[in-house]
Structures are given as C-alpha cells and as structure tokens.
Design a protein around this motif. Structure first.
Motif, PDB file in Angstrom:
ATOM      1  N   ASP A  56       0.839  -1.205   0.000  1.00  0.00           N
ATOM      2  CA  ASP A  56       0.000   0.000   0.000  1.00  0.00           C
ATOM      3  C   ASP A  56       0.875   1.257   0.000  1.00  0.00           C
ATOM      4  O   ASP A  56       0.595   2.229  -0.723  1.00  0.00           O
ATOM      5  CB  ASP A  56      -0.916  -0.027   1.226  1.00  0.00           C
ATOM      6  N   ARG A  57       1.944   1.243   0.806  1.00  0.00           N
ATOM      7  CA  ARG A  57       2.842   2.402   0.810  1.00  0.00           C
ATOM      8  C   ARG A  57       3.505   2.593  -0.559  1.00  0.00           C
ATOM      9  O   ARG A  57       3.645   3.723  -1.042  1.00  0.00           O
ATOM     10  CB  ARG A  57       3.913   2.224   1.887  1.00  0.00           C
ATOM     11  N   GLN A  60       1.115   4.196  -3.025  1.00  0.00           N
ATOM     12  CA  GLN A  60       0.998   5.644  -2.831  1.00  0.00           C
ATOM     13  C   GLN A  60       2.236   6.362  -3.370  1.00  0.00           C
ATOM     14  O   GLN A  60       2.133   7.420  -3.997  1.00  0.00           O
ATOM     15  CB  GLN A  60       0.824   5.935  -1.334  1.00  0.00           C
ATOM     16  N   SER A 259      -5.249   0.170  -4.680  1.00  0.00           N
ATOM     17  CA  SER A 259      -5.339   0.531  -3.266  1.00  0.00           C
ATOM     18  C   SER A 259      -6.492  -0.187  -2.597  1.00  0.00           C
ATOM     19  O   SER A 259      -6.372  -0.672  -1.455  1.00  0.00           O
ATOM     20  CB  SER A 259      -5.506   2.055  -3.126  1.00  0.00           C
ATOM     21  N   SER A 262      -5.524  -3.791  -2.129  1.00  0.00           N
ATOM     22  CA  SER A 262      -4.524  -3.923  -1.069  1.00  0.00           C
ATOM     23  C   SER A 262      -5.163  -3.792   0.303  1.00  0.00           C
ATOM     24  O   SER A 262      -4.870  -4.550   1.224  1.00  0.00           O
ATOM     25  CB  SER A 262      -3.444  -2.856  -1.265  1.00  0.00           C
ATOM     26  N   ARG A 263      -6.068  -2.785   0.439  1.00  0.00           N
ATOM     27  CA  ARG A 263      -6.760  -2.627   1.723  1.00  0.00           C
ATOM     28  C   ARG A 263      -7.631  -3.841   2.031  1.00  0.00           C
ATOM     29  O   ARG A 263      -7.739  -4.267   3.186  1.00  0.00           O
ATOM     30  CB  ARG A 263      -7.586  -1.343   1.709  1.00  0.00           C
ATOM     31  N   ARG A 266      -5.403  -6.516   3.273  1.00  0.00           N
ATOM     32  CA  ARG A 266      -4.984  -6.277   4.656  1.00  0.00           C
ATOM     33  C   ARG A 266      -6.100  -6.572   5.642  1.00  0.00           C
ATOM     34  O   ARG A 266      -5.879  -7.143   6.708  1.00  0.00           O
ATOM     35  CB  ARG A 266      -4.531  -4.817   4.809  1.00  0.00           C
TER      36      ARG A 266
END
Length: 617
Positions: A56-57, A60, A259, A262-263, A266
């Motif tokens: 995720d980082r 971004q 994103s 990915s979220r 998680r």
C-alpha cells in the motif's frame, strides 16, 4: 492376581504407568503440533499483512512519482516508477508464497494485473507527454517563426500607399500573436476555452488576410504557415489532453483499484490473524485441560498401583529384612515369614531357611577351622625352625668343613716336601690332584657359605656412585685377556647397600671376562636405565653366548652352563640371583649361542626400612 509373581505385578504396574505416560505424551504432542501449525499460520499471516502494508505504501509512492513526472517531466522519475513497480512485484510474490488461502492468492494476481496495466498506461503517458513537449518546444516555435517571416514578406510585397491591405495585415498579425499566446498558456495551465479562443482567433486572422486582394505567393505561403501552426498546435493539445486523461482517469482508476484490493487484502489478513489467534488460544486451553486431566489420572493410577504393590511387597519384605538381620547375627531360626507364598517372597523365605541351616553349618565349620588353624600355626613354627636349622647347617657345614680340607692340603704339601725325591711321577701326580681337589672343595664351601649369608647380614646403606664402584671392582678382577670393560658416562649415584651390589657386579663382570672366548677384541659394556622405582642394569658381552634352553639352569646351585674347562664352582649366578631377589629385584638372561650374552637386573632406587628388615630377616 494373587498367584502372580512380584516381578509380574511390577511389570504390569510399570507397563500401565508407562502406557499412561505415553498417552499423555501423545496428547501433548498432538496439542503442540496443532499449536505450532496455528502459530506458523499466524506468523505467515502477519508477514503477509506486513507485506501488504508495504505494498500500500509503495502504491501511494508510485502515484506520487507519476504525478511528479506529469508535472515536471523529469526522466529520472520514469526509472523510479519502474523500480517501484518491480519492488511491488517482488512483494506481491512474497505475499503469494506465504498465503495459505486461495482468495488472497487470487487478489494478489488481480493486483499484479492492475499494476502491469498501470505501468503500461504510464508508458503511454510518457510517450504522449514527450510528443507534446517536442511539439511545443520544437515544432511550434519553428512554424511561428515561419509565420512571422511570411507576415514580413507579405508586408514588403504590398504597396506603401495601400493603406487598407496594410491595416488588414497588421490586424491579422496581431490576431496570430494572440492565438500563439493562448496556445502557450494552455500548455502551462490546460483549459479547453483557451484552445477554442485560439482557433477562433486564427480564423479571424485568416479572414483579415482574405480581405487583401493580392494573390501573390507571399499571401499563399502565409496562409499555409497559419494552417501548419494550427495543425501542430491542435496535435500538441491532443497529446496533452491524451496523457492528462490517461493520468487523471485510467491510471487513477487503476491506482484506486490497486489501493482498494490492497486494503481488502490487509483487512482479510487481519481477520484471519484474529481467527488464528482465537484458535491458538482455544487449542492452548484445550491442550492444557486435557494434559492436566491425563496427568491427574496417571497420578491416581500410579498411586493405586504403588499402594497395591506396597501392600503385597513392603510388609513381607520388612519381615524378611528382620529375619535376615537375625540370620546375619548367626542365629538359627525355626519359622520364616512368607514361607507359604508362591512368589519371590516365598523364595526369599526359603532362602532364609537355607541361610539358617548354613549358619549352623558355618558354626561347625568355624570350630573345625579354628582347630585346623591352631594345627597350621604349630606346623608353621616347626617349618620355620627347620628352615633356620637348615640355614645354620649350611653355614656351620661350610665353615667347619674348611678346617679338615686345609689339613688335607697341608698334609699333601708336607708329604711332597719330605718325600719329593722318593716319589714316583705317578704318586706325585696323585698328590697334586689331591691338592687341587681340596682347593676346589674349599672354594665350593666358600661359595656355599656366601650363599647362606645372603640376607642374613645387616647391609648398611651408603651413598654409592656406580662409576667409581665399577672402577674399584675391576681392580680385583683377573683380566688376563685384557677384555675391554666400558660403561655409559651417566651412571647413577644413590643411597643403597654397597656390598651386595658390589658382589653382584663382581660376579657378572668376572663371569663375562672369564668366559670370553676371544683372544683379542673381547668387550663388556654396562648400561643403566631408570624403570619406575628401580634402576635396570645390563651387563653385555661379546662372548660365546648361552643356549636359551640353559638360561633357567644357569641360576641353580652348582650348575655350570659355560665351558667346563674354565675354573668355577657353579655358585656365582645362584648367589647373584639370591642377592638381587632379597632386595626386591629381578634378573634375566638374553642370549643366543655365538651372539654374546646380556645379563639384566633391577635394583631398587630407594631401600625402605621395611625392606631392610625383611631382607635382614
């Protein structure tokens, strides 16, 4: 059960306890395996969650780098974007490798697909932006310069007094400058209204040129250059709009989808981690409860078995222990506890009965042994007295018989002196033979006396240096053949009985010289080594040697193993052996016929007071 032997009972009880322990161990093993599996899953899920957070980082950061490139256009950002994309691919591969669920693996595949599409769109943005940059920075300035030259050329071709055409030309040039500024402002801050205004202004500029009646070449060239400027400007605008649309719409959608996925991953990983943690906690409580119950059950069974065995074994054993204590005190008993049993206790009771009978027999044997011991002591005293008498006899016999022998020798000498002229040669030979045999008999008695004295005299201890002792010994040995006697340079020096040791060297060196058969070149060499608490002396010669079958016989009294023509009594080695053994040493021969002989003997380095007394006695 009562008919089983104690061994069988113990085996059964032990087997039951071992079985319970094995069962308990299996329960603990299964529980530990389940816990380990859940902990491993939790660790994998945690690693996947950590990797997803990193993904995720990176997403971004990827979007940030793309936006910076669109804004600045630096080529270094393109490599950074590709490196981030490669790093994201590696992280996704790690998540897939650690994933234990199919949905996580499928989601990772979807994220990878969107990342690949995002990179493809980014490559298109790079191409379109580069195209727009080339058009704006290269092509548009060139065409604008051509338009300016065309305006100047057309202005030069008009008559100076043609005011109307010059005004129209000036208006057209002003409108072109305005359109050019609008186009350039659009690339600084894209706005569709600027593009429409620029196109309209170019149309007005062309309309102003249409009012000029001239149909010469400069006007046509100017119109063509204006059309080229408009075409290039619109193509640059199209390229800019294209990469902006790709960045703002398609790439933004892909980034948002990445994103979101990915979220989602998680969230899924966190949920699974919580579920696994609950499973670990439940499994731990279940394993602890089952283990506690199995331990309690095993302990109860062990106590029960131990109590049963104690009741059937310890009480009879205690009674038998008391019985054996009485038997060890040499009592004889009539009754024995447990004698009626058929197990090991009964066997021990029977053994106690046997011990009781043996106690009775032992008392009888001890009485007989005491009588035999008294008889043995009496016989020992008699034997000691006899041995003393034999030693005294040897001493007295060898000492008292020398007087008659000396008288015989003296008488033979007188007869020879008084009747020498009247004696026949044969008679004279008989007298000479009588004298020699009397001398030989006297030497035999001297040797017998020396043999009997070994160990009887108190040998005082002196500090003895072997080197001068050997030199003194050679001074009293007859050496007609000049046999060379040598010894090593580092002979020891120690406190010992000098006279016995000197007698040993005197006999061994004297025998080696006397029996050496070489007319020249005879050698005797003496060596010494330290072996434990003794010195080991070796007397080596190059004489005729001794047959190995005669080695033991050489140390017997009146036995000769050398040349019979050489004078000797046969007592020398016997005296040497007795002297050495009295001081705790040993002697041996190493020899072959024709190879010389080595006599090796050991002598104590330190003679204790106990040894002195034992040797003296």
């Amino acid at each position: 059960m009562n008919r089983l032997s104690i061994k069988s009972k113990i085996y059964l009880g032990t087997t039951a306890i071992v079985a319970l322990l094995i069962l308990n161990g299996l329960i603990v093993y299964v529980g530990h395996t389940s816990l380990s599996k859940n902990v491993s899953l939790m660790r994998q899920t945690h690693q996947a969650s950590t990797s997803l957070l990193a993904i995720d980082r990176d997403v971004q950061e990827l979007r940030f780098r793309v936006d910076r490139f669109v804004t600045s256009g630096h080529r270094s950002l393109v490599e950074e974007v590709k490196n981030i994309h490669s790093r994201l691919g590696t992280r996704i591969a790690e998540v897939r490798a650690n994933a234990s669920a199919t949905d996580i693996d499928q989601t990772c595949l979807r994220i990878q697909g969107h990342l690949d599409e995002y990179l493809r769109l980014f490559d298109t943005v790079v191409q379109e932006r580069q195209l727009s940059k080339d058009l704006v920075e290269n092509d548009l300035p060139l065409v604008a310069a051509q338009v300016d030259r065309a305006f100047e050329s057309l202005s030069s071709s008009l008559a100076p007094d043609a005011s109307a055409p010059l005004v129209s030309l000036a208006q057209s040039s002003s409108r072109f400058s305005k359109a050019e500024k609008l186009v350039l402002r659009y690339f600084e801050n894209p706005d569709g209204k600027m593009v429409a205004s620029a196109v309209a202004t170019l149309e007005e500029a062309r309309a102003d040129l249409a009012s000029i009646s001239q149909t010469s070449g400069p006007k046509k060239q100017l119109l063509a250059d204006l059309r080229d400027f408009e075409r290039i400007a619109l193509r640059a605008v199209q390229a800019t709009r294209g990469y902006l649309m790709l960045r703002n719409v398609l790439m933004a959608a892909e980034a948002s989808e990445i994103s979101y996925l990915s979220r989602s991953l998680r969230a899924t990983a966190e949920i699974r981690q919580q579920q696994i943690a609950q499973q670990v906690e439940q499994t731990g409580r279940r394993v602890n409860a089952i283990t506690a119950l199995s331990v309690l059950f095993a302990g109860a069974v062990a106590i029960l078995i131990g109590g049963k065995l104690a009741g059937s074994v310890l009480s009879p054993i205690s009674a038998l222990t008391n019985t054996f204590n009485r038997l060890s005190a040499r009592e004889s008993l009539d009754s024995f506890p447990g004698a009626q049993r058929n197990d090991e206790i009964g066997q021990m009771a029977q053994a106690a009965r046997v011990f009781s009978d043996q106690n009775q027999q032992t008392r009888e044997l001890l009485a007989d042994a005491e009588r035999l011991n008294n008889t043995l002591q009496q016989q020992t005293r008699k034997l000691t007295s006899i041995n003393d008498e034999l030693d005294n006899f040897a001493y007295i016999a060898s000492h008292d018989l020398k007087s008659p022998l000396r008288a015989i020798r003296q008488l033979a000498t007188w007869v020879h002196e008084d009747s020498a002229e009247q004696l026949t040669p044969e008679t004279e030979g008989h007298l000479h033979q009588l004298n020699e045999r009397a001398c030989r008999m006297e030497r035999l008695l001297d040797d017998l006396l020396a043999f009997s004295r070994v160990g009887r005299l108190n040998a005082a201890l002196h500090h003895v240096d072997i080197d001068p002792l050997l030199r003194d010994t050679l001074l009293i040995i007859d050496n007609p053949k000049q046999v060379a006697v040598t010894w090593q340079s580092d002979m020891p020096s120690f406190a010992t009985a000098r006279t016995p040791l000197e007698q040993v060297f005197l006999n061994l060196i004297g025998n080696a010289i006397k029996h050496n058969h070489r007319a020249k070149g005879g050698k005797v060499h003496i060596e010494c080594t330290e072996v434990g608490e003794h010195y080991c002396f070796s007397v080596r010669d190059n004489g005729p040697g001794i047959d190995p079958e005669q080695h033991d016989r050489a140390f017997q009294m009146y036995q000769r193993v050398g040349d019979p023509s050489i004078d000797g009594s046969g007592m020398g080695l016997a005296i040497v052996k007795k002297q050495i053994e009295h001081f705790g040493g040993t002697i041996e021969i190493r020899s072959e016929v024709g190879e010389g002989a080595v006599f090796s003997f050991t002598w104590p380095i330190v003679i204790t007071q106990h040894e002195k007394e034992s040797h003296r006695g």
